[in-house]
Design a protein around this motif. Structure first.
Motif, PDB file in Angstrom:
ATOM      1  N   SER A  85      -1.115   7.378  -7.035  1.00  0.00           N
ATOM      2  CA  SER A  85      -1.833   7.278  -5.769  1.00  0.00           C
ATOM      3  C   SER A  85      -1.050   8.040  -4.708  1.00  0.00           C
ATOM      4  CB  SER A  85      -2.013   5.815  -5.349  1.00  0.00           C
ATOM      5  OG  SER A  85      -0.754   5.189  -5.148  1.00  0.00           O
ATOM      6  N   GLY A  86      -1.773   8.750  -3.880  1.00  0.00           N
ATOM      7  CA  GLY A  86      -1.130   9.518  -2.833  1.00  0.00           C
ATOM      8  C   GLY A  86      -2.129   9.883  -1.754  1.00  0.00           C
ATOM      9  N   ALA A  87      -1.601  10.381  -0.623  1.00  0.00           N
ATOM     10  CA  ALA A  87      -2.488  10.710   0.488  1.00  0.00           C
ATOM     11  C   ALA A  87      -1.758  11.575   1.499  1.00  0.00           C
ATOM     12  CB  ALA A  87      -2.996   9.440   1.165  1.00  0.00           C
ATOM     13  N   ASP A  88      -2.546  12.352   2.236  1.00  0.00           N
ATOM     14  CA  ASP A  88      -2.015  13.048   3.410  1.00  0.00           C
ATOM     15  C   ASP A  88      -1.935  12.093   4.591  1.00  0.00           C
ATOM     16  OD1 ASP A  88      -1.730  15.523   2.122  1.00  0.00           O
ATOM     17  OD2 ASP A  88      -3.835  16.023   2.483  1.00  0.00           O
ATOM     18  N   ALA A  89      -2.893  11.172   4.684  1.00  0.00           N
ATOM     19  CA  ALA A  89      -2.895  10.142   5.713  1.00  0.00           C
ATOM     20  C   ALA A  89      -3.933   9.102   5.329  1.00  0.00           C
ATOM     21  CB  ALA A  89      -3.211  10.723   7.097  1.00  0.00           C
ATOM     22  N   VAL A  90      -3.527   7.855   5.142  1.00  0.00           N
ATOM     23  CA  VAL A  90      -4.459   6.818   4.710  1.00  0.00           C
ATOM     24  C   VAL A  90      -4.008   5.465   5.252  1.00  0.00           C
ATOM     25  CG1 VAL A  90      -3.263   6.200   2.552  1.00  0.00           C
ATOM     26  CG2 VAL A  90      -5.761   5.982   2.699  1.00  0.00           C
ATOM     27  N   GLN A  91      -4.962   4.584   5.483  1.00  0.00           N
ATOM     28  CA  GLN A  91      -4.706   3.189   5.833  1.00  0.00           C
ATOM     29  C   GLN A  91      -5.291   2.341   4.725  1.00  0.00           C
ATOM     30  OE1 GLN A  91      -6.576   2.535   9.599  1.00  0.00           O
ATOM     31  NE2 GLN A  91      -5.633   4.325  10.519  1.00  0.00           N
ATOM     32  N   LEU A  92      -4.490   1.433   4.197  1.00  0.00           N
ATOM     33  CA  LEU A  92      -4.893   0.626   3.040  1.00  0.00           C
ATOM     34  C   LEU A  92      -4.642  -0.852   3.282  1.00  0.00           C
ATOM     35  CD1 LEU A  92      -3.201   2.528   0.053  1.00  0.00           C
ATOM     36  CD2 LEU A  92      -5.589   2.736   0.787  1.00  0.00           C
ATOM     37  N   ILE A  93      -5.431  -1.661   2.618  1.00  0.00           N
ATOM     38  CA  ILE A  93      -5.058  -3.048   2.341  1.00  0.00           C
ATOM     39  C   ILE A  93      -4.876  -3.124   0.835  1.00  0.00           C
ATOM     40  CG2 ILE A  93      -5.734  -5.469   2.397  1.00  0.00           C
ATOM     41  CD1 ILE A  93      -7.474  -4.790   4.825  1.00  0.00           C
TER      42      ILE A  93
ATOM     43  N   VAL B  87      -9.406   1.144   0.930  1.00  0.00           N
ATOM     44  CA  VAL B  87      -9.182   2.186   1.929  1.00  0.00           C
ATOM     45  C   VAL B  87      -9.882   1.796   3.228  1.00  0.00           C
ATOM     46  CG1 VAL B  87      -9.487   4.616   2.509  1.00  0.00           C
ATOM     47  CG2 VAL B  87      -8.971   3.950   0.144  1.00  0.00           C
ATOM     48  N   VAL B  88      -9.090   1.601   4.272  1.00  0.00           N
ATOM     49  CA  VAL B  88      -9.630   1.278   5.593  1.00  0.00           C
ATOM     50  C   VAL B  88     -10.056   2.556   6.306  1.00  0.00           C
ATOM     51  CG1 VAL B  88      -9.113   0.229   7.837  1.00  0.00           C
ATOM     52  CG2 VAL B  88      -8.229  -0.804   5.738  1.00  0.00           C
ATOM     53  N   SER B  89      -9.221   3.576   6.258  1.00  0.00           N
ATOM     54  CA  SER B  89      -9.569   4.872   6.828  1.00  0.00           C
ATOM     55  C   SER B  89      -8.767   5.954   6.114  1.00  0.00           C
ATOM     56  CB  SER B  89      -9.302   4.915   8.333  1.00  0.00           C
ATOM     57  OG  SER B  89      -7.912   4.830   8.595  1.00  0.00           O
ATOM     58  N   GLY B  90      -9.226   7.189   6.225  1.00  0.00           N
ATOM     59  CA  GLY B  90      -8.603   8.290   5.508  1.00  0.00           C
ATOM     60  C   GLY B  90      -9.101   8.335   4.073  1.00  0.00           C
ATOM     61  N   GLU B  91      -8.353   9.010   3.225  1.00  0.00           N
ATOM     62  CA  GLU B  91      -8.700   9.121   1.810  1.00  0.00           C
ATOM     63  C   GLU B  91      -7.457   8.902   0.958  1.00  0.00           C
ATOM     64  OE1 GLU B  91     -10.457  12.951   1.161  1.00  0.00           O
ATOM     65  OE2 GLU B  91     -12.431  12.326   1.899  1.00  0.00           O
TER      66      GLU B  91
ATOM     67  N   THR C  37     -10.876  10.643  -5.644  1.00  0.00           N
ATOM     68  CA  THR C  37     -10.799  10.529  -4.193  1.00  0.00           C
ATOM     69  C   THR C  37     -11.505   9.249  -3.777  1.00  0.00           C
ATOM     70  OG1 THR C  37     -10.742  12.934  -3.864  1.00  0.00           O
ATOM     71  CG2 THR C  37     -11.411  11.588  -1.989  1.00  0.00           C
ATOM     72  N   ILE C  38     -10.735   8.313  -3.236  1.00  0.00           N
ATOM     73  CA  ILE C  38     -11.265   7.024  -2.803  1.00  0.00           C
ATOM     74  C   ILE C  38     -11.425   7.078  -1.286  1.00  0.00           C
ATOM     75  CG2 ILE C  38     -10.975   4.527  -2.933  1.00  0.00           C
ATOM     76  CD1 ILE C  38     -11.060   5.973  -5.658  1.00  0.00           C
ATOM     77  N   LYS C  39     -12.644   6.923  -0.823  1.00  0.00           N
ATOM     78  CA  LYS C  39     -12.947   7.096   0.595  1.00  0.00           C
ATOM     79  C   LYS C  39     -12.954   5.767   1.332  1.00  0.00           C
ATOM     80  CE  LYS C  39     -15.579  11.330  -0.251  1.00  0.00           C
ATOM     81  NZ  LYS C  39     -16.858  12.048  -0.029  1.00  0.00           N
ATOM     82  N   ALA C  40     -13.024   5.854   2.655  1.00  0.00           N
ATOM     83  CA  ALA C  40     -13.021   4.658   3.497  1.00  0.00           C
ATOM     84  C   ALA C  40     -14.144   3.714   3.080  1.00  0.00           C
ATOM     85  CB  ALA C  40     -13.160   5.047   4.960  1.00  0.00           C
ATOM     86  N   GLY C  41     -13.803   2.443   2.930  1.00  0.00           N
ATOM     87  CA  GLY C  41     -14.762   1.427   2.511  1.00  0.00           C
ATOM     88  C   GLY C  41     -14.738   1.144   1.025  1.00  0.00           C
ATOM     89  N   GLN C  42     -14.180   2.059   0.232  1.00  0.00           N
ATOM     90  CA  GLN C  42     -14.111   1.873  -1.208  1.00  0.00           C
ATOM     91  C   GLN C  42     -12.788   1.218  -1.608  1.00  0.00           C
ATOM     92  OE1 GLN C  42     -14.707   5.958  -2.530  1.00  0.00           O
ATOM     93  NE2 GLN C  42     -16.916   5.614  -2.736  1.00  0.00           N
TER      94      GLN C  42
END
Length: 360
Positions: A141-149, A109-113, A124-129
């Motif tokens: 896996s799902g999100a309201d708004a998330v940036q991932l690698i 997770v780059v940003s968001g959750e 809940t996986i937070k930014a940096g995890q």
């Protein structure tokens, strides 16, 4: 459908997909595919996204507005994705048995959750995890708004990193323990378009080492050391095959003579890949795919490429390529060669399927 370098979601979220898209298009390596919902008619965007993921996951909308941007690259025994999405949930449950997937997925997770993990019990996986998922197990896996690698990684590479993979499904790597791994992933997303194919294997080895540190911060186990040695041996054989790729007579005997391995050990090592002969064949096909995909490659015809990669003829190469990847060499080159943007979800799915075949 085409991928636009910037859109309303890039402006709104400014994520890794946006950063990668701002890099020049002159690199040696083209994308596997790219998807951008902002380039589509709003009523069609979710349905096309659902079709894109239909081969591997069920997708359902959430209450929040839907958007999705995905860029993807195929490297050595793993797939790399820069993703931004929201208003959507992906899940795999009943389909596990019929899909036959056998690899691991990392969601950093780059940003968001991100809300993900075991099916029916997401964390809940937070930014940096970073979330670790085993495709043999039900997941979501799902999100309201998330940036991932996201990284899709072969099971043997995960074993090389940690040894015993039982119990890893749903594991969350903390930001502290995963700092080195995720720093490399973030840099890789920005630099991947400029990587020469020869660099891919070295990057895979680096990721395996850093994944080991992230999951086993106190040190590797004897079991992971054993799998690491097997991983290194596979890479050694792979480099040997690649060095003799044009020699159609190259065989098991050549590998035994060059490595000093016993026949039994060599056969055992490549049993998961369908045997040594099958592995050599897949090396040839992978080299053919890279020649078709490499933007820096001259536009040689399949008839010209086939003998340089150890195939007996153009038809022999074309038949094996389509059997392995589900797409003809010509169609693959049209879809992914020399900066051509993939223009249909159906073609994206075929390219994704061909890539997954290499890490199963």
């Amino acid at each position: 459908m085409c991928y636009r370098g910037a859109g309303r979601h890039a402006d709104r979220h400014g994520g890794v997909a946006g950063m990668a898209s701002r890099r020049h298009r002159g690199g040696r390596m083209s994308e596997l595919f790219a998807f951008d919902s902002s380039a589509l008619v709003p009523g069609d965007a979710f349905e096309q996204y659902r079709q894109l993921y239909a081969q591997g996951a069920d997708v359902e909308p959430l209450a929040s507005p839907f958007f999705a941007r995905v860029r993807s690259w195929r490297l050595d025994r793993y797939l790399l994705f820069a993703r931004e999405f929201g208003g959507v949930r992906h899940y795999r449950s009943e389909r596990i048995a019929r899909d036959g997937f056998d690899h691991f997925v990392l969601h950093h997770v780059v940003s968001g959750e991100l809300h993900g993990g075991r099916f029916g019990a997401p964390k809940t996986i937070k930014a940096g995890q970073t979330l670790v998922l085993d495709t043999r197990e039900p997941m979501e896996s799902g999100a309201d708004a998330v940036q991932l690698i996201t990284v899709s990684l072969a099971r043997e590479a995960m074993r090389a990193a940690v040894g015993d993979v039982d119990g890893l499904h749903g594991h969350c790597i903390s930001a502290r323990h995963g700092a080195l791994l995720t720093s490399v992933l973030r840099a890789l997303v920005q630099q991947v378009a400029d990587l020469a194919p020869a660099a891919h294997a070295a990057i895979t080895r680096t990721l395996v080492d850093l994944l080991s540190v992230a999951i086993n911060p106190v040190g590797s186990t004897a079991r992971s050391d054993f799998y690491r040695q097997e991983h290194v041996r596979r890479h050694t054989v792979r480099r040997l095959v690649d060095a003799h790729i044009a020699d159609a007579s190259f065989s098991v005997q050549h590998i035994l003579a060059a490595t000093g391995m016993s026949r039994a050990a060599l056969y055992r090592l490549f049993e998961p890949q369908g045997g040594v002969a099958r592995f050599i064949q897949m090396c040839r096909l992978d080299q053919l795919r890279k020649r078709l995909d490499d933007r820096g490659c001259d536009r040689q015809s399949l008839a010209e490429l086939a003998p340089t990669l150890g195939f007996s003829s153009e038809s022999h190469a074309g038949r094996l390529f389509k059997q392995a990847f589900g797409i003809s060499p010509g169609a693959y080159r049209t879809a992914s060669g020399r900066g051509t943007q993939v223009s249909s979800v159906a073609m994206m799915v075929r390219l994704w399927d061909s890539a997954l075949a290499e890490i199963m």
